[in-house]
Design a protein around this motif. Structure first.
Motif, short mmCIF file in Angstrom:
data_model
loop_
_atom_site.label_atom_id
_atom_site.label_comp_id
_atom_site.label_asym_id
_atom_site.label_seq_id
_atom_site.Cartn_x
_atom_site.Cartn_y
_atom_site.Cartn_z
N ILE A 159 31.37 -14.12 34.78
CA ILE A 159 30.47 -12.79 34.94
C ILE A 159 28.98 -12.93 35.55
O ILE A 159 28.73 -12.42 36.57
CB ILE A 159 30.43 -12.04 33.37
N SER A 160 28.35 -13.75 35.01
CA SER A 160 27.29 -14.20 35.33
C SER A 160 26.51 -15.69 34.74
O SER A 160 26.99 -15.85 33.67
CB SER A 160 25.81 -13.01 34.92
N GLU A 161 25.49 -16.09 35.48
CA GLU A 161 25.08 -17.24 34.56
C GLU A 161 24.20 -16.84 33.28
O GLU A 161 23.82 -17.87 32.86
CB GLU A 161 24.12 -17.93 35.58
N ASP A 162 24.06 -15.65 32.96
CA ASP A 162 23.21 -15.19 32.10
C ASP A 162 23.82 -14.78 30.98
O ASP A 162 23.30 -14.80 29.84
CB ASP A 162 22.26 -14.01 32.51
N LYS A 163 25.04 -15.15 30.91
CA LYS A 163 25.91 -14.70 29.73
C LYS A 163 26.83 -15.75 29.50
O LYS A 163 27.74 -16.50 30.34
CB LYS A 163 26.52 -13.23 29.94
N VAL A 164 27.28 -15.94 28.39
CA VAL A 164 28.44 -16.96 27.98
C VAL A 164 29.48 -16.01 27.22
O VAL A 164 29.11 -15.30 26.49
CB VAL A 164 28.05 -18.08 27.09
N LEU A 165 30.71 -16.60 27.39
CA LEU A 165 31.97 -15.96 26.64
C LEU A 165 32.11 -16.72 25.33
O LEU A 165 32.26 -17.70 25.33
CB LEU A 165 33.20 -15.89 27.52
N LEU A 166 31.96 -15.93 24.05
CA LEU A 166 32.17 -16.47 22.84
C LEU A 166 33.48 -15.82 22.47
O LEU A 166 33.91 -14.76 22.53
CB LEU A 166 31.32 -15.85 21.84
N VAL A 167 34.40 -16.91 22.05
CA VAL A 167 35.89 -16.32 21.38
C VAL A 167 35.77 -16.87 19.79
O VAL A 167 35.94 -17.98 19.61
CB VAL A 167 36.78 -17.15 22.44
N ASN A 168 35.73 -15.79 19.02
CA ASN A 168 36.15 -15.87 17.72
C ASN A 168 37.45 -15.38 17.21
O ASN A 168 37.82 -14.45 16.78
CB ASN A 168 34.93 -14.92 16.87
N SER A 169 38.30 -16.54 17.41
CA SER A 169 39.83 -16.42 17.12
C SER A 169 40.38 -17.75 16.91
O SER A 169 39.81 -18.89 16.90
CB SER A 169 40.33 -15.88 18.57
N ASP A 170 41.71 -17.88 16.78
CA ASP A 170 42.37 -18.93 16.51
C ASP A 170 42.48 -19.83 17.74
O ASP A 170 43.19 -19.59 18.51
CB ASP A 170 43.95 -18.78 15.98
N ARG A 171 41.73 -20.84 17.62
CA ARG A 171 41.59 -21.91 19.05
C ARG A 171 43.16 -22.29 19.52
O ARG A 171 43.22 -22.12 20.61
CB ARG A 171 40.83 -23.01 18.75
N VAL A 172 44.06 -22.62 18.55
CA VAL A 172 45.09 -23.25 18.84
C VAL A 172 45.70 -22.14 19.88
O VAL A 172 46.69 -22.32 20.58
CB VAL A 172 45.89 -23.68 17.67
N ARG A 173 45.88 -21.02 19.20
CA ARG A 173 46.57 -19.99 19.56
C ARG A 173 46.25 -19.44 21.04
O ARG A 173 46.80 -19.10 22.03
CB ARG A 173 47.06 -18.61 18.61
N VAL A 174 44.87 -19.22 21.07
CA VAL A 174 44.52 -18.73 22.25
C VAL A 174 44.69 -19.93 23.43
O VAL A 174 44.90 -19.36 24.53
CB VAL A 174 43.02 -18.64 22.18
N LYS A 175 44.60 -21.36 23.19
CA LYS A 175 44.74 -22.23 23.94
C LYS A 175 46.33 -22.35 24.44
O LYS A 175 46.68 -22.41 25.59
CB LYS A 175 44.78 -23.39 23.55
N GLN A 176 47.27 -21.92 23.35
CA GLN A 176 48.57 -21.76 23.77
C GLN A 176 48.85 -20.51 24.59
O GLN A 176 49.79 -20.76 25.59
CB GLN A 176 49.57 -21.41 22.56
N VAL A 177 48.33 -19.51 24.55
CA VAL A 177 48.44 -18.45 25.39
C VAL A 177 48.20 -19.01 26.87
O VAL A 177 49.00 -18.55 27.84
CB VAL A 177 47.73 -17.18 25.18
N PHE A 178 46.93 -19.40 27.07
CA PHE A 178 46.69 -19.95 28.48
C PHE A 178 47.47 -20.89 28.92
O PHE A 178 47.75 -20.87 30.03
CB PHE A 178 45.00 -20.44 28.33
N THR A 179 48.10 -21.76 28.33
CA THR A 179 48.63 -22.99 28.43
C THR A 179 50.15 -22.20 28.98
O THR A 179 50.65 -22.63 29.95
CB THR A 179 49.08 -24.03 27.43
N ASN A 180 50.61 -21.52 28.14
CA ASN A 180 52.04 -20.75 28.74
C ASN A 180 51.79 -19.90 29.80
O ASN A 180 52.59 -20.05 31.12
CB ASN A 180 52.38 -19.75 27.66
N LEU A 181 50.91 -19.35 30.37
CA LEU A 181 50.51 -18.71 31.50
C LEU A 181 50.20 -19.42 32.60
O LEU A 181 50.59 -19.39 33.75
CB LEU A 181 49.39 -17.52 31.29
N ILE A 182 49.46 -20.56 32.48
CA ILE A 182 49.22 -21.44 33.46
C ILE A 182 50.49 -22.09 34.07
O ILE A 182 50.54 -22.51 34.99
CB ILE A 182 47.86 -22.41 33.06
#
Length: 129
Positions: free
Chosen positions: A1-24
């Motif tokens: 989005i910009s260099e001034d902002k960072v995305l924070l993900v407060n969720s199940d790390r394993v499942r979020v990774k699995q979603v990205f892994t499946n889509l990629i």
């Protein structure tokens, strides 16, 4: 989005990774040349939307809901057999929903596919305090 902002993900790390892994994984399976991109953006309603886009074979609009069904494989090219059981996208959809989000698709045959999804627990924070 910009260099001034960072995305924070407060969720199940394993499942979020699995979603990205499946889509990629799907993007690599159906993209012989071109690009595969992943990222996020902030929508007009300030909702954060994650995505995986590719320049692969694409999907006709009539199959947008079908691709999320279990054991469903689209035979888009009778000459090429694509590996898989047809479970990846149905699992991905269920995971996204269990994580409080939604998933949807935008695609055009011969142009590529984009999977967009939301999750509960996403927040943008200014890097500079």
């Amino acid at each position: 989005i910009s260099e001034d902002k960072v995305l924070l993900v407060n969720s199940d790390r394993v499942r979020v990774k699995q979603v990205f892994t499946n889509l990629i994984s799907n993007a690599f399976k159906f993209t012989d040349s071109g690009f595969i991109k992943l990222g996020y953006f902030e929508a007009e309603n300030r909702e954060i939307i994650l995505f995986v886009k590719d320049s692969g074979i694409g999907i006709s609009k009539e199959y947008f809901d079908t691709v999320f069904e279990r054991f469903r494989k689209l035979n888009v090219d009778g000459n090429k057999v694509y590996r898989g059981t047809g479970l990846g996208l149905s699992i991905t959809k269920k995971l996204v929903e269990l994580l409080g989000g939604q998933i949807w698709i935008d695609s055009e045959p011969g142009v590529g596919t984009a999977f967009y999804f939301t999750l509960d627990g996403l927040k943008l924070r200014n890097v500079k305090a």
